[in-house]
Design a protein around this motif. Structure first.
Motif, PDB file in Angstrom:
ATOM      1  N   CYS A 179       3.212   6.914   4.130  1.00 45.88           N
ATOM      2  CA  CYS A 179       1.909   7.033   4.790  1.00 45.88           C
ATOM      3  C   CYS A 179       1.972   6.290   6.111  1.00 45.88           C
ATOM      4  O   CYS A 179       2.946   5.573   6.382  1.00 45.88           O
ATOM      5  CB  CYS A 179       0.785   6.474   3.909  1.00 45.88           C
ATOM      6  N   CYS A 180       0.945   6.476   6.939  1.00 49.82           N
ATOM      7  CA  CYS A 180       0.827   5.711   8.189  1.00 49.82           C
ATOM      8  C   CYS A 180      -0.249   4.641   8.002  1.00 49.82           C
ATOM      9  O   CYS A 180      -1.324   4.930   7.462  1.00 49.82           O
ATOM     10  CB  CYS A 180       0.426   6.617   9.346  1.00 49.82           C
ATOM     11  N   THR A 181       0.066   3.420   8.432  1.00 53.08           N
ATOM     12  CA  THR A 181      -0.889   2.311   8.348  1.00 53.08           C
ATOM     13  C   THR A 181      -1.035   1.718   9.743  1.00 53.08           C
ATOM     14  O   THR A 181      -0.069   1.185  10.291  1.00 53.08           O
ATOM     15  CB  THR A 181      -0.424   1.239   7.352  1.00 53.08           C
ATOM     16  N   SER A 182      -2.226   1.854  10.318  1.00 56.75           N
ATOM     17  CA  SER A 182      -2.443   1.493  11.725  1.00 56.75           C
ATOM     18  C   SER A 182      -3.488   0.384  11.800  1.00 56.75           C
ATOM     19  O   SER A 182      -4.656   0.606  11.501  1.00 56.75           O
ATOM     20  CB  SER A 182      -2.878   2.729  12.513  1.00 56.75           C
TER      21      SER A 182
ATOM     22  N   PRO B 240       4.255   1.267   7.782  1.00 54.85           N
ATOM     23  CA  PRO B 240       3.957   0.170   6.848  1.00 54.85           C
ATOM     24  C   PRO B 240       5.051  -0.892   6.861  1.00 54.85           C
ATOM     25  O   PRO B 240       6.248  -0.560   6.846  1.00 54.85           O
ATOM     26  CB  PRO B 240       3.888   0.877   5.488  1.00 54.85           C
ATOM     27  N   ASP B 241       4.634  -2.174   6.907  1.00 58.18           N
ATOM     28  CA  ASP B 241       5.598  -3.277   6.929  1.00 58.18           C
ATOM     29  C   ASP B 241       5.078  -4.434   6.084  1.00 58.18           C
ATOM     30  O   ASP B 241       4.100  -4.284   5.349  1.00 58.18           O
ATOM     31  CB  ASP B 241       5.905  -3.697   8.372  1.00 58.18           C
ATOM     32  N   THR B 242       5.743  -5.569   6.174  1.00 57.97           N
ATOM     33  CA  THR B 242       5.465  -6.679   5.256  1.00 57.97           C
ATOM     34  C   THR B 242       4.487  -7.713   5.828  1.00 57.97           C
ATOM     35  O   THR B 242       4.303  -8.776   5.249  1.00 57.97           O
ATOM     36  CB  THR B 242       6.775  -7.391   4.869  1.00 57.97           C
TER      37      THR B 242
ATOM     38  N   ILE C 157       0.839  -1.201   0.000  1.00 54.56           N
ATOM     39  CA  ILE C 157       0.000   0.000   0.000  1.00 54.56           C
ATOM     40  C   ILE C 157       0.872   1.250   0.000  1.00 54.56           C
ATOM     41  O   ILE C 157       0.636   2.198  -0.756  1.00 54.56           O
ATOM     42  CB  ILE C 157      -0.972  -0.021   1.200  1.00 54.56           C
ATOM     43  N   ASP C 158       1.921   1.249   0.833  1.00 54.09           N
ATOM     44  CA  ASP C 158       2.830   2.397   0.904  1.00 54.09           C
ATOM     45  C   ASP C 158       3.504   2.660  -0.444  1.00 54.09           C
ATOM     46  O   ASP C 158       3.646   3.814  -0.865  1.00 54.09           O
ATOM     47  CB  ASP C 158       3.878   2.159   1.989  1.00 54.09           C
ATOM     48  N   ASP C 159       3.923   1.591  -1.117  1.00 52.50           N
ATOM     49  CA  ASP C 159       4.532   1.750  -2.449  1.00 52.50           C
ATOM     50  C   ASP C 159       3.552   2.412  -3.414  1.00 52.50           C
ATOM     51  O   ASP C 159       3.927   3.307  -4.183  1.00 52.50           O
ATOM     52  CB  ASP C 159       4.967   0.390  -3.010  1.00 52.50           C
TER      53      ASP C 159
END
Length: 267
Positions: A73-76, A86-88, A46-48
């Motif tokens: 971006c922030c993904t919570s 954001p991580d895998t 998503i971040d990409d």
């Protein structure tokens, strides 16, 4: 104009146009991210996509390298209140996911977020997400010239208490313009001491973070990720708002589906 106004925080017409554009493009980027939300997708993917969508619109993703934040971006997810990195980890069926977007365009920031339902979410999770959106909607109804910034929190907290949820106190809405975060501070809880009265040309966010359990938060050792103290879930929605002569303009409003957030499309 120099951008330094005789009256602090009041944007002129040129600056308002800059904020409208930043808000619209931020919304476009969030809508790109929204299309990707499903089980199995990673927040890094998503971040990409967010980075590419920003570049395609000749924007810079404001979070990237902001005070050392490493992503666009922030993904919570679930118990993360805000500022998740954001991580895998693949999203799982039943997760709730907040995606927080800010874009920087021609010297102005546009900031918004939505919480998404990943696959089939349980009833309490859906109610939490619905309540957090409704609290923002009710808060926005209060925005008009002469209103006090400190009164926003009371409207949010009263509604959220009636739902059996709680309001995070550590993170507030904020002024936004040529600066990502500036005055005023807009707390989301009642009996706060926020300073200031809304005037036409003021631009700020409202972004209540609503917890399933207790309102208290912890910060992870990464110095960004805020999580609920009890490990229960948290949900949030955010818009960038402009005070007009008669009320409010939502600069980050969704252009489709009557402006409703994405999670409502499939309810």
């Amino acid at each position: 104009s120099s951008g330094i106004n005789a009256e602090y925080g009041v944007l002129n017409q040129e600056e308002i146009q800059g904020m409208r554009l930043a808000g619209r493009l931020g919304r476009e980027v969030l809508d790109v991210a929204a299309k990707m939300v499903r089980p199995g997708v990673t927040c890094q993917e998503i971040d990409d996509a967010v980075f590419e969508a920003c570049v395609a619109r000749e924007c810079y993703p404001s979070p990237l390298n902001y005070r050392g934040f490493p992503k666009s971006c922030c993904t919570s997810v679930n118990e993360v209140i805000c500022h998740g990195i954001p991580d895998t980890r693949p999203l799982k069926d039943g997760d709730i996911l907040n995606i927080d977007i800010t874009v920087y365009k021609n010297g102005f920031h546009g900031d918004l977020n939505e919480t998404f339902l990943v696959g089939k979410v349980d009833e309490t999770g859906r109610k939490l997400v619905e309540a957090s959106y409704e609290s923002l909607r009710r808060a926005i109804e209060q925005v008009k010239p002469g209103a006090k910034y400190r009164d926003i929190g009371g409207v949010i907290q009263k509604y959220i208490n009636s739902c059996g949820f709680s309001v995070v106190r550590s993170y507030c809405g904020h002024g936004i313009n040529q600066l990502f975060h500036t005055a005023p501070s807009v707390p989301h809880y009642s009996k706060n001491k926020a300073i200031g009265i809304m005037k036409p040309g003021h631009c700020f966010t409202i972004e209540p973070m609503i917890n399933e359990g207790v309102w208290r938060d912890h910060l992870w050792p990464d110095d960004w990720t805020a999580v609920t103290a009890d490990g229960k879930r948290s949900s949030q929605f955010e818009h960038t708002l402009l005070v007009t002569d008669t009320g409010v303009e939502i600069l980050t409003a969704r252009q489709e589906m009557g402006g409703q957030p994405h999670f409502m499309d499939n309810l």
